[in-house]
Motif scaffolding. Structure first.
Motif, mmCIF file in Angstrom:
data_model
loop_
_atom_site.group_PDB
_atom_site.id
_atom_site.type_symbol
_atom_site.label_atom_id
_atom_site.label_comp_id
_atom_site.label_asym_id
_atom_site.label_seq_id
_atom_site.Cartn_x
_atom_site.Cartn_y
_atom_site.Cartn_z
ATOM 1 N N GLU A 54 107.442 21.907 -58.751
ATOM 2 C CA GLU A 54 106.784 22.009 -59.764
ATOM 3 C C GLU A 54 107.003 22.976 -60.652
ATOM 4 O O GLU A 54 106.063 22.018 -61.370
ATOM 5 N N ALA A 55 106.859 23.853 -59.616
ATOM 6 C CA ALA A 55 106.483 25.280 -60.041
ATOM 7 C C ALA A 55 107.688 25.157 -61.778
ATOM 8 O O ALA A 55 107.267 25.799 -62.355
ATOM 9 N N GLU A 56 108.550 24.884 -61.417
ATOM 10 C CA GLU A 56 109.828 25.155 -62.583
ATOM 11 C C GLU A 56 109.569 23.988 -63.526
ATOM 12 O O GLU A 56 109.854 24.203 -64.661
ATOM 13 N N ALA A 57 108.855 23.018 -62.672
ATOM 14 C CA ALA A 57 108.402 22.017 -63.895
ATOM 15 C C ALA A 57 106.993 22.343 -64.698
ATOM 16 O O ALA A 57 107.296 21.616 -65.509
ATOM 17 N N GLY A 58 106.683 23.515 -64.599
ATOM 18 C CA GLY A 58 105.009 23.710 -65.379
ATOM 19 C C GLY A 58 104.181 22.629 -64.312
ATOM 20 O O GLY A 58 103.500 22.765 -65.709
ATOM 21 N N ILE A 59 104.381 22.143 -63.705
ATOM 22 C CA ILE A 59 103.012 20.677 -62.737
ATOM 23 C C ILE A 59 102.624 22.875 -62.342
ATOM 24 O O ILE A 59 102.921 23.160 -61.340
ATOM 25 N N GLY A 60 101.238 22.281 -62.537
ATOM 26 C CA GLY A 60 100.437 23.087 -61.464
ATOM 27 C C GLY A 60 99.754 23.870 -62.177
ATOM 28 O O GLY A 60 100.304 24.934 -62.735
ATOM 29 N N ARG A 61 98.787 24.990 -61.412
ATOM 30 C CA ARG A 61 99.171 26.225 -61.504
ATOM 31 C C ARG A 61 99.329 27.605 -60.627
ATOM 32 O O ARG A 61 100.270 27.573 -59.501
ATOM 33 N N VAL A 62 100.546 28.353 -61.798
ATOM 34 C CA VAL A 62 100.837 29.309 -61.455
ATOM 35 C C VAL A 62 99.806 30.255 -61.473
ATOM 36 O O VAL A 62 99.254 30.701 -62.323
ATOM 37 N N THR A 63 99.724 31.534 -60.229
ATOM 38 C CA THR A 63 99.072 32.333 -59.745
ATOM 39 C C THR A 63 100.001 33.245 -60.051
ATOM 40 O O THR A 63 100.727 33.988 -59.008
ATOM 41 N N THR A 64 99.584 35.139 -60.984
ATOM 42 C CA THR A 64 100.402 35.984 -61.211
ATOM 43 C C THR A 64 100.156 36.796 -59.976
ATOM 44 O O THR A 64 98.868 36.652 -59.211
ATOM 45 N N PRO A 65 100.349 37.703 -59.348
ATOM 46 C CA PRO A 65 100.716 39.180 -58.569
ATOM 47 C C PRO A 65 98.748 39.852 -58.650
ATOM 48 O O PRO A 65 98.690 40.408 -58.938
ATOM 49 N N GLU A 66 98.644 40.006 -60.727
ATOM 50 C CA GLU A 66 98.539 40.318 -60.904
ATOM 51 C C GLU A 66 96.282 39.645 -60.795
ATOM 52 O O GLU A 66 95.671 40.737 -60.144
ATOM 53 N N GLN A 67 96.235 38.359 -60.928
ATOM 54 C CA GLN A 67 94.763 38.104 -61.249
ATOM 55 C C GLN A 67 94.991 37.759 -59.430
ATOM 56 O O GLN A 67 93.682 38.375 -59.187
ATOM 57 N N ILE A 68 96.021 37.899 -57.957
ATOM 58 C CA ILE A 68 95.451 37.805 -56.979
ATOM 59 C C ILE A 68 94.684 39.766 -56.979
ATOM 60 O O ILE A 68 94.276 39.576 -55.989
ATOM 61 N N LEU A 69 95.197 40.307 -57.363
ATOM 62 C CA LEU A 69 95.174 41.962 -57.247
ATOM 63 C C LEU A 69 93.005 41.977 -57.437
ATOM 64 O O LEU A 69 92.858 42.294 -56.684
ATOM 65 N N LEU A 70 93.732 41.699 -58.663
ATOM 66 C CA LEU A 70 92.178 41.701 -59.088
ATOM 67 C C LEU A 70 91.216 41.061 -58.998
ATOM 68 O O LEU A 70 90.272 41.824 -58.558
ATOM 69 N N ARG A 71 91.313 39.485 -58.288
ATOM 70 C CA ARG A 71 90.279 38.636 -57.234
ATOM 71 C C ARG A 71 90.351 39.938 -55.993
ATOM 72 O O ARG A 71 89.252 40.305 -55.373
ATOM 73 N N GLU A 72 91.172 40.054 -55.541
ATOM 74 C CA GLU A 72 91.546 40.904 -53.845
ATOM 75 C C GLU A 72 90.908 42.120 -53.932
ATOM 76 O O GLU A 72 89.593 42.159 -53.283
ATOM 77 N N ALA A 73 90.693 43.057 -55.097
ATOM 78 C CA ALA A 73 90.359 44.162 -55.160
ATOM 79 C C ALA A 73 88.312 43.790 -55.387
ATOM 80 O O ALA A 73 87.434 44.950 -54.890
ATOM 81 N N ARG A 74 88.064 42.988 -56.366
ATOM 82 C CA ARG A 74 86.830 42.694 -55.964
ATOM 83 C C ARG A 74 86.178 41.904 -55.008
ATOM 84 O O ARG A 74 85.113 43.098 -54.948
ATOM 85 N N VAL A 75 86.695 41.140 -54.658
ATOM 86 C CA VAL A 75 85.875 41.132 -53.242
ATOM 87 C C VAL A 75 86.173 42.013 -51.894
ATOM 88 O O VAL A 75 84.767 42.180 -51.987
#
Length: 103
Positions: free
Chosen positions: A27-48
């Motif tokens: 699904e990721a290869e086909a562009g289906i669904g949401r892709v989360t980048t490492p930067e997104q995860i890092l930002l959220r985790e740092a804020r939390v």
């Protein structure tokens, strides 16, 4: 993308089979669904880790809350300096208190 090769590598890394992994990779290869980048995860985790809301955290790092939201939701990629700051805050969340102090 060699889905089978990637899936086997991931399963070997974590030491267990993930039955839905191949479908998710396809699904990721086909562009289906949401892709989360490492930067997104890092930002959220740092804020939390700092225990701050998006608004409070945005004020601490001197950026508009809408920009922080855009970074966390993957609409825009944060600059390298922000990523560096997030890495520091992940290891030392108490440093966010230093950011609250006027210069």
């Amino acid at each position: 993308m060699d889905i089978e090769k990637i899936a086997k590598a991931i399963e070997t890394d974590i030491g267990e089979a993930l039955p839905e992994l191949r479908q998710a990779l396809a699904e990721a290869e086909a562009g289906i669904g949401r892709v989360t980048t490492p930067e997104q995860i890092l930002l959220r985790e740092a804020r939390v880790k700092t225990g701050l809301s998006q608004k409070e955290f945005a004020q601490r790092i001197n950026t508009p809350p809408s920009t922080l939201r855009d970074w966390e939701q993957g609409r825009f990629k944060p600059p390298g300096a922000v990523v560096c700051l997030m890495r520091l805050l992940m290891n030392h969340p108490e440093l966010s208190n230093e950011l609250a102090s006027p210069v």
